[in-house]
Motif scaffolding. Structure first.
Motif, mmCIF file in Angstrom:
data_model
loop_
_atom_site.group_PDB
_atom_site.id
_atom_site.type_symbol
_atom_site.label_atom_id
_atom_site.label_comp_id
_atom_site.label_asym_id
_atom_site.label_seq_id
_atom_site.Cartn_x
_atom_site.Cartn_y
_atom_site.Cartn_z
ATOM 1 N N MET A 1 12.759 -22.147 0.225
ATOM 2 C CA MET A 1 13.609 -20.973 0.425
ATOM 3 C C MET A 1 15.061 -21.439 0.500
ATOM 4 S SD MET A 1 13.079 -17.853 3.133
ATOM 5 C CE MET A 1 13.011 -18.892 4.599
ATOM 6 N N GLN A 2 15.904 -20.864 -0.354
ATOM 7 C CA GLN A 2 17.303 -21.273 -0.411
ATOM 8 C C GLN A 2 18.090 -20.690 0.757
ATOM 9 O OE1 GLN A 2 18.887 -23.444 -2.574
ATOM 10 N NE2 GLN A 2 20.581 -23.163 -1.160
ATOM 11 N N THR A 3 19.031 -21.473 1.266
ATOM 12 C CA THR A 3 19.912 -21.026 2.339
ATOM 13 C C THR A 3 21.326 -20.881 1.802
ATOM 14 O OG1 THR A 3 18.605 -22.029 4.106
ATOM 15 C CG2 THR A 3 20.936 -21.678 4.560
ATOM 16 N N VAL A 27 17.453 -29.028 5.750
ATOM 17 C CA VAL A 27 17.633 -27.760 5.036
ATOM 18 C C VAL A 27 18.810 -27.881 4.071
ATOM 19 C CG1 VAL A 27 18.194 -25.314 5.269
ATOM 20 C CG2 VAL A 27 16.694 -26.418 6.947
ATOM 21 N N HIS A 83 12.961 -14.816 -1.608
ATOM 22 C CA HIS A 83 13.591 -14.682 -0.295
ATOM 23 C C HIS A 83 14.720 -15.705 -0.157
ATOM 24 C CE1 HIS A 83 9.668 -12.781 0.687
ATOM 25 N NE2 HIS A 83 10.397 -12.037 1.494
ATOM 26 N N ALA A 99 11.189 -25.645 10.004
ATOM 27 C CA ALA A 99 10.089 -25.207 9.146
ATOM 28 C C ALA A 99 10.278 -23.775 8.669
ATOM 29 C CB ALA A 99 8.765 -25.351 9.890
ATOM 30 N N ARG A 102 12.985 -23.724 5.865
ATOM 31 C CA ARG A 102 12.664 -24.419 4.618
ATOM 32 C C ARG A 102 11.641 -23.672 3.779
ATOM 33 N NH1 ARG A 102 12.614 -29.512 7.779
ATOM 34 N NH2 ARG A 102 10.343 -29.300 7.833
ATOM 35 N N ASP A 103 10.705 -23.003 4.428
ATOM 36 C CA ASP A 103 9.567 -22.404 3.728
ATOM 37 C C ASP A 103 9.477 -20.926 4.053
ATOM 38 O OD1 ASP A 103 7.171 -21.729 2.586
ATOM 39 O OD2 ASP A 103 6.021 -23.361 3.483
ATOM 40 N N GLY A 104 9.419 -20.083 3.022
ATOM 41 C CA GLY A 104 9.356 -18.645 3.242
ATOM 42 C C GLY A 104 7.959 -18.060 3.184
ATOM 43 N N ASP A 105 6.923 -18.906 3.195
ATOM 44 C CA ASP A 105 5.558 -18.404 3.085
ATOM 45 C C ASP A 105 5.140 -17.534 4.267
ATOM 46 O OD1 ASP A 105 5.312 -19.655 0.672
ATOM 47 O OD2 ASP A 105 4.116 -21.346 1.406
ATOM 48 N N TRP A 106 5.856 -17.643 5.387
ATOM 49 C CA TRP A 106 5.498 -16.858 6.572
ATOM 50 C C TRP A 106 5.954 -15.403 6.478
ATOM 51 C CZ3 TRP A 106 9.741 -15.047 9.440
ATOM 52 C CH2 TRP A 106 10.972 -15.673 9.176
ATOM 53 N N ALA A 135 3.838 -18.005 12.730
ATOM 54 C CA ALA A 135 3.750 -19.462 12.829
ATOM 55 C C ALA A 135 3.436 -19.776 14.292
ATOM 56 C CB ALA A 135 5.062 -20.136 12.411
#
Length: 261
Positions: A1-3, A27, A83, A99, A102-106, A135
């Motif tokens: 996921m980009q910031t 990140v 996202h 976490a 970094r990861d948008g799976d949640w 999470a």
């Protein structure tokens, strides 16, 4: 996921501090140059805003901050990603944020906006729906009351497209636009969620004041204009009170302290 990190060109100190903070979390980020209220042309700013709104005339700093977020939404939509995280350069992130950033799976596909920060005094309570675990140690819940501040949030591609294509002129600063259902139809349409505990807090609550604070000082001078603005604002704050109270009494929502991890 980009910031995406919104940063004023003249605030290299903040950029360096955020780079160190995000680097320690692992990140990566893309810098978005903020529109500077001190140097922006009138033509760059005023065409995007109504003459007034629920909060009265917006200070120039708030207008430029809103347009800076718009720049971040534009960059995100062009990326094609589902996202993105949007951060302002005066935010303090918790060690547990790595976490989630970094990861948008949640984030479920039907969620358009998640507020990552706790804004305001530590004992402030907000109205939320039933929490969902995303999470270990973290939940999200629908926001049903005002919780402003826009220093850290996750936004979906669809939500960003709606903000870019569906809003022609702004009548509110970006944090009220996104996170105040009392006066923002856009907020009601987006249906934002809140991360609990929060993983971010603005520096104005832990130290340094925001750069846009100076543009607001004159708006608080005692006058009939100030009194009228505050009465209108109070009216909007009470607009949803019956609905909010009814949902609370029925057990559909609850008042909670957000806190940070």
């Amino acid at each position: 996921m980009q910031t995406y990190l919104i940063n004023l060109a003249r605030r290299r100190d903040r950029l360096d501090a955020m780079a160190a903070q995000l680097g320690a979390l692992g990140v990566n980020f893309t810098r978005i140059e903020a529109l500077d209220a001190g140097t922006a042309l009138e033509s760059e700013v005023e065409e995007w805003f109504d003459a007034g709104g629920p909060l009265g005339v917006l200070p120039r700093g708030d207008k430029c901050c809103t347009l800076s977020h718009r720049r971040a939404w534009e960059a995100f939509v062009e990326s094609g990603a589902p996202h993105a995280v949007v951060l302002e350069d005066d935010v303090v992130l918790t060690p547990g944020s790595a976490a989630l950033l970094r990861d948008g799976d949640w984030i479920a596909p039907d969620i358009g906006l998640v507020k990552l920060e706790q804004y305001g005094p530590p004992d402030q309570r907000i109205l939320i729906g039933n929490p969902t675990e995303v999470a270990t140690g973290y939940n999200i819940a629908r926001l049903h009351s005002r919780h402003t501040g826009a220093a850290a949030y996750v936004i979906s591609r669809g939500a960003a497209q709606m903000l870019l294509g569906g809003v022609r002129r702004y009548a509110l600063p970006v944090d009220h636009l996104l996170f105040n259902p009392n006066n923002s139809p856009v907020c009601e349409a987006l249906g934002p969620w809140q991360l609990m505990p929060a993983i971010a807090k603005q520096q104005q609550f832990v130290g340094e004041k925001s750069d846009i604070e100076g543009w607001r000082v004159g708006m608080r001078d005692w006058s009939w204009t100030f009194i009228r603005r505050e009465l209108i604002r109070a009216g909007y704050e009470l607009r949803l009170a019956p609905r909010q109270l009814w949902s609370l009494l029925r057990g559909k929502t609850r008042l909670v302290r957000i806190g940070t991890d």
